[in-house]
Design an enzyme around this catalytic site. Structure first.
Site, mmCIF file in Angstrom:
data_model
loop_
_atom_site.group_PDB
_atom_site.id
_atom_site.type_symbol
_atom_site.label_atom_id
_atom_site.label_comp_id
_atom_site.label_asym_id
_atom_site.label_seq_id
_atom_site.Cartn_x
_atom_site.Cartn_y
_atom_site.Cartn_z
ATOM 1 N N HIS A 1 22.336 -54.618 29.584
ATOM 2 C CA HIS A 1 22.467 -54.378 28.364
ATOM 3 C C HIS A 1 21.783 -55.704 27.555
ATOM 4 C CE1 HIS A 1 25.518 -53.003 25.089
ATOM 5 N NE2 HIS A 1 24.349 -52.395 24.985
ATOM 6 N N GLU B 1 29.333 -56.216 36.092
ATOM 7 C CA GLU B 1 28.745 -57.427 35.467
ATOM 8 C C GLU B 1 26.997 -57.191 35.151
ATOM 9 O OE1 GLU B 1 30.602 -58.954 33.609
ATOM 10 O OE2 GLU B 1 32.448 -58.329 34.551
#
Ligand SMILES: [Zn+2]
Length: 694
Positions: free
Chosen positions: A489, A483
């Site tokens: 990202h 995660e």
């Protein structure tokens, strides 16, 4: 003037303007009941903005059409961000009720925009002159993607078909919400209550204490309950010596969604599969799978089947060998039965302990949650030159949530990170990344300044009693890194346009940054520094790491068979034409697909159809469950780049990784982005190697 539309002045200003510390919303002044008014104002306000763009008397330009569209709906964006985060991480009856009301409404809203003819004709006109507009590469791609997404949403259809498509979408939204609420209700209500000490044979103390808490929560104080939560059912099936109880619990677990009456998800599946096939036919595709894959990296169902088929045969062969081993162990215990699905975890754990002289419990004292969070931060700092500054004084939507400011090498703030790590009754199970706000540079004009991304990781770790450290499993640590990879990202995103920011990439590319980041968890430098004993502070011994490494490829036949069979059944349902889809019996169809695959008798799909939430509780992973393996091919090959360099933190490779993978969002075609990073596209070899199936 439509009636019953509340005035803007009735909207709680805390939803519209975020005035909390670090640019966060001021959560303390938002009440759950404020959302209903906020959406009631935000939806028509967004439509009014869209109408203004569509009816602009000026000739269409990129700025007055595409950029304007990207920025429209600010109140809706803000209200949605807060509301859907609450719905997952801090929900209650008010929020759930509004969720049911909103899902068809939002679908209608989306259709109204995507099927707006005047708006689409401007986009279409721009797209036709795309090459002569003098756009930079990113703007060019945004125009192309916008045009495609309008066409894929029915902008080109005649009015009758548009009305039909909008009705299908709305019905699908309601069915998806019902599907997931049915599973939640079954998970909440089920409990196998254990009465005697014989019932607990084989169970470790940590499991017994969580089963005692679970029994208490369900009104059976002083007893122990097996529930369908993964953190209880999986260890129960692994350790329980009671074959009869394992069978009862297992059947309840895999049977979720097959309840009677309103909670039966099977009729919902039939309707969803039919509606999706009709939707694809309306849009001119051979099947829903063709439609869904058209804008992914995989592109066609054939490409997906080819990858899944390659790994399937190897995984099935491996699973047969694993099953033979388990049979031997069963015989050695003097028992005379085949390996059933409720036996697999139990005997494979015994085999693993015997063969590698290793069990999970040995590692646990070295895996402290706090240290593993530090390990994830340290890895990101080393790879990308960013730092995390904790703000203890800042409170967000729940006192347990930690707030960090993320700075780049020059000390400039690039993101806000929220870590919401602990389980609580108001939180959905599982782990995920989401965002309150995405990075982009459009609103700030030409000065290149970004809107700061505000990114969350939400997990479900159990708190420890006061004064004791929170110890987690290796799987938990992997989830934490996974995660956090998604979070990076979002946080490292460096693009101009909101629609391609961060994780807004193709579904089969989005698991690359997350699955790739998991590789750094087991890098020796990281474990030696952060996996230290909670009492002695001693680093994890090399012998233990070696045993763990040796056991890593154990039971991979089982894991891959479970995953791939689910992915293939997903593809099969979504390859049906409308006529066949209308007459499908979901369980018979699933059985038939598995029979043709020659599915091993002792293994079941990771997600049986009536509880396959990835595929049926929304559109997300429909004809898309394969994505994890597609990204798996990419991440195994991508980490290989660091292995080849002989340094897991190689600076030059890390810089390319940041530029082309973690920062580029959807600004590049994913294939081009990968080639820019790695020089070539991957083959499945590295994945097969990693899974021990080469
Ligand atoms: Zn993920």
């Amino acid at each position: 003037m439509p009636r019953n539309v509340p005035a803007v002045s009735n909207v709680n200003p805390a939803i519209a303007t975020w005035t909390g510390p670090l640019g966060l919303p001021d959560f303390s002044s938002i009440d759950d009941r404020d959302f209903e008014t906020a959406f009631a104002v935000a939806l028509p306000a967004h439509l009014a903005e869209i109408d203004a763009i569509a009816s602009n008397p000026e000739e269409p330009t990129f700025k007055n059409t595409i950029s304007a569209l990207e920025l429209a709906g600010d109140l809706l964006t803000k209200a949605s961000a807060i509301f859907w985060n609450m719905a997952g991480a801090n929900t209650n009856d008010t929020v759930q009720k509004l969720e049911r009301k909103l899902s068809p409404e939002l679908s209608r809203h989306h259709s109204a925009i995507m099927m707006n003819r005047a708006l689409f004709s401007r986009i279409d006109a721009l797209d036709q002159q795309r090459k002569s507009l003098g756009l930079d590469a990113e703007a060019d791609r945004v125009l192309e993607l916008t045009w495609k997404s309008f066409v894929r949403s029915g902008a080109n259809l005649n009015e009758t078909d548009q009305i039909q498509l909008a009705a299908i979408n709305e019905r699908l939204a309601t069915l998806g919400t019902t599907f997931s609420q049915n599973i939640l209700a079954e998970e909440r209500d089920y409990a196998l209550v254990l009465e005697t000490s014989e019932d607990m044979a084989g169970l470790p103390d940590t499991l017994i204490s969580s089963m005692s808490v679970a029994a208490g929560e369900r009104g059976h104080r002083g007893k122990h309950a097996v529930t369908l939560s993964r953190s209880i059912i999986e260890p129960f099936l692994t350790f329980s010596e009671r074959r009869d109880l394992r069978e009862t619990a297992f059947k309840a677990w895999v049977g979720r969604g097959e309840g009677t009456g309103e909670r039966d998800n099977r009729p919902l599946v039939i309707e969803m599969v039919r509606l999706r096939a009709e939707k694809a036919a309306l849009l001119g595709y051979d099947s829903f799978a063709h439609y869904k894959l058209d804008d992914t990296m995989a592109k066609t169902p054939e490409n997906v089947r080819s990858l899944l088929g390659t790994v399937w045969e190897k995984a099935r062969g491996r699973a047969a060998m694993e099953a033979a081993e388990l049979s031997q162990l069963i015989a050695a215990e003097g028992l005379n039965h085949d390996v059933a699905p409720w036996d697999w975890r139990h005997y494979s754990e015994k085999t693993r302990a015997a063969r590698y002289d290793f069990n999970e419990a040995e590692i646990r004292p070295y895996l402290q949650l706090e240290k593993m969070i530090d390990a994830a931060f340290h890895t990101a700092e080393t790879l990308f030159g960013i730092t995390f500054r904790k703000h203890d004084d800042v409170c967000s939507y729940h006192p347990d949530v930690r707030v960090f400011e993320v700075l780049d090498a020059t000390g400039r703030r690039i993101a806000i990170f929220l870590g919401d790590y602990f389980a609580r009754p108001s939180k959905r199970s599982g782990a995920w990344m989401s965002a309150f706000q995405d990075q982009h540079k459009l609103a700030t004009g030409s000065n290149g300044k970004s809107q700061t991304p505000i990114v969350l990781n939400v997990m479900n770790f159990a708190k420890a009693p006061a004064g004791e450290p929170i110890l987690i499993t290796m799987d938990d640590a992997r989830t934490l890194f996974h995660e956090f990879g998604h979070a990076l990202h979002g946080m490292l995103s460096d693009v101009t346009y909101p629609s391609i920011s961060g994780t807004s990439v193709s579904r089969d590319f989005v698991e690359l940054p997350s699955q790739l980041f998991e590789h750094w968890l087991t890098v020796p430098e990281v474990l030696q520094r952060f996996a230290v004993h909670h009492r002695t502070g001693e680093a994890i011994p090399q012998t233990l790491l070696d045993k763990m490494g040796a056991a890593e490829k154990f039971n991979k036949g089982f894991a891959n068979v479970k995953f791939i069979s689910s992915a293939i059944v997903d593809m099969a349902f979504h390859s049906l034409d409308p006529e066949h889809a209308a007459n499908v019996d979901p369980m018979a169809f699933q059985a038939d697909v598995l029979a043709r695959l020659r599915m091993p008798a002792a293994i079941v799909m990771r997600h049986a159809t009536p509880n396959f939430g990835h595929v049926f509780s929304g559109d997300g992973y429909s004809a898309g469950y394969y994505s994890y393996m597609w990204s798996g091919v990419l991440d195994a090959d991508a980490f290989q780049a660091f292995k080849e360099a002989g340094d897991p933190f190689d600076t030059a490779i890390a810089r390319k990784l940041q530029r082309y993978i973690y920062s580029s969002g959807g600004s590049m075609d994913p294939e081009d982005a990968y080639i820019a990073f790695r020089g070539k596209l991957p083959s499945p070899d590295a994945l097969l190697e990693k899974e021990g199936l080469a």
